[in-house]
Design a protein around this motif. Sequence first.
Motif, PDB file in Angstrom:
ATOM      1  N   PHE A   9       0.831  -1.207   0.000  1.00  0.00           N
ATOM      2  CA  PHE A   9       0.000   0.000   0.000  1.00  0.00           C
ATOM      3  C   PHE A   9       0.865   1.257   0.000  1.00  0.00           C
ATOM      4  O   PHE A   9       0.602   2.222  -0.729  1.00  0.00           O
ATOM      5  CB  PHE A   9      -0.920  -0.023   1.241  1.00  0.00           C
ATOM      6  N   CYS A  10       1.911   1.221   0.829  1.00  0.00           N
ATOM      7  CA  CYS A  10       2.821   2.386   0.894  1.00  0.00           C
ATOM      8  C   CYS A  10       3.531   2.615  -0.434  1.00  0.00           C
ATOM      9  O   CYS A  10       3.729   3.757  -0.871  1.00  0.00           O
ATOM     10  CB  CYS A  10       3.841   2.178   2.015  1.00  0.00           C
ATOM     11  N   ALA A  11       3.933   1.530  -1.103  1.00  0.00           N
ATOM     12  CA  ALA A  11       4.636   1.645  -2.384  1.00  0.00           C
ATOM     13  C   ALA A  11       3.720   2.230  -3.456  1.00  0.00           C
ATOM     14  O   ALA A  11       4.111   3.139  -4.214  1.00  0.00           O
ATOM     15  CB  ALA A  11       5.155   0.278  -2.826  1.00  0.00           C
ATOM     16  N   ILE A  12       2.477   1.698  -3.493  1.00  0.00           N
ATOM     17  CA  ILE A  12       1.522   2.217  -4.485  1.00  0.00           C
ATOM     18  C   ILE A  12       1.203   3.688  -4.205  1.00  0.00           C
ATOM     19  O   ILE A  12       1.123   4.514  -5.109  1.00  0.00           O
ATOM     20  CB  ILE A  12       0.238   1.359  -4.484  1.00  0.00           C
ATOM     21  N   PHE A  13       1.012   3.992  -2.943  1.00  0.00           N
ATOM     22  CA  PHE A  13       0.733   5.380  -2.564  1.00  0.00           C
ATOM     23  C   PHE A  13       1.890   6.300  -2.957  1.00  0.00           C
ATOM     24  O   PHE A  13       1.690   7.393  -3.482  1.00  0.00           O
ATOM     25  CB  PHE A  13       0.482   5.452  -1.049  1.00  0.00           C
ATOM     26  N   ALA A  14       3.126   5.843  -2.706  1.00  0.00           N
ATOM     27  CA  ALA A  14       4.313   6.644  -3.035  1.00  0.00           C
ATOM     28  C   ALA A  14       4.404   6.905  -4.533  1.00  0.00           C
ATOM     29  O   ALA A  14       4.683   8.027  -4.975  1.00  0.00           O
ATOM     30  CB  ALA A  14       5.576   5.938  -2.536  1.00  0.00           C
ATOM     31  N   ILE A  15       4.155   5.852  -5.326  1.00  0.00           N
ATOM     32  CA  ILE A  15       4.216   6.002  -6.790  1.00  0.00           C
ATOM     33  C   ILE A  15       3.123   6.956  -7.263  1.00  0.00           C
ATOM     34  O   ILE A  15       3.349   7.845  -8.091  1.00  0.00           O
ATOM     35  CB  ILE A  15       4.083   4.631  -7.485  1.00  0.00           C
TER      36      ILE A  15
END
Length: 347
Positions: A41-47
């Motif tokens: 979730f954090c990775a998708i949010f960051a992207i």
Amino acid sequence: MGLTFKKTYTFAVVSTFYITLFSTSLVALLLLFFAKFSLPFCAIFAIGIAFFSFFVIQYRVEHFIYRRVKKIYDDVSLLDSTTLRTQSITTDMATLTREVKKFATDKKIEIENLKVREEYRREFMGNVSHELKTPLFTVQGYLSTLLDGAMKNKELRKKYIERAEKGVERLIYIVEDLDMISKLEMGELNLEYSQFNIVELIQNVFDLLEMSADKKNIILMLDRKYNKPIYVNADKEKIQQVVTNLVMNSIKYGKENGTTEVSIEDLVNNKIIVRIRDNGEGIEKHYIPRLFERFFRVDKSGARSEGGSGLGLSIVKHIIEGHDEKIYVESEYGIGSEFSFTLEKFE
């Protein structure tokens, strides 16, 4: 005008990195304390936040800069619609700075040229009025004297009319030279190339100026006997004018019982050089760079007493350069001067 953006987005990328780092860290902390932490979730949010931040920042910054840069272009273009108006607007500060500096430099050069032209215009008008004033007043003086009663004296009448005629001849001479220098400077020098014997032309000039030379007992001579003709490719009439002006100058500024010697030498690349050398008064070094200026005279009073329009050397320079040739001058004060010019040799 088109819009050209810089291909590197350093500013947007760095700003995006900070926003993404802050936003992702904040979400990660919130998830850690209030929910279950999820790395995907954090990775998708960051992207997602990175892409959104990048495009928003890039668009906003460039749009912001573009509007202000466009105003600069518009303001500057009011001064010159032929340069920046034809270029595309750039938001690259280095390119913009370079273009504005170039524009400023060009404008500075243009202003300096305008100042030089204005100075030349004032000097030219002053010189023309000065040159025309003397013969005009001379003619007016003699005619006024005749009208005031001298007309009745036949001997005096003839003398004054002859002197007035000389004044008119001088006026015509000056006007003709002014007309020629104007045409030369406007690029209206129509050259009619032909092949002719330069030795014969020089001898013809000697014959024409023989009487003027005899008045000061100056000998006109070639440096040696030329048994064979030397043919050149040039405008015969214009080159004769060049030789006439240079030889006439050597007589005008030459010493009593002096000499004017003309020589012809071969140069490389199918060229010859014609040298007109005298043992006259010579020219001081600081005057030499100005010799070919219009109306320039080394000895103002002496030169005018000898006649001439003050345009002879300027005309000579234009004619020689119109042939794509070179003219040179060497002089030593008190010893003499040498004027030389190159011509294309015809084999």
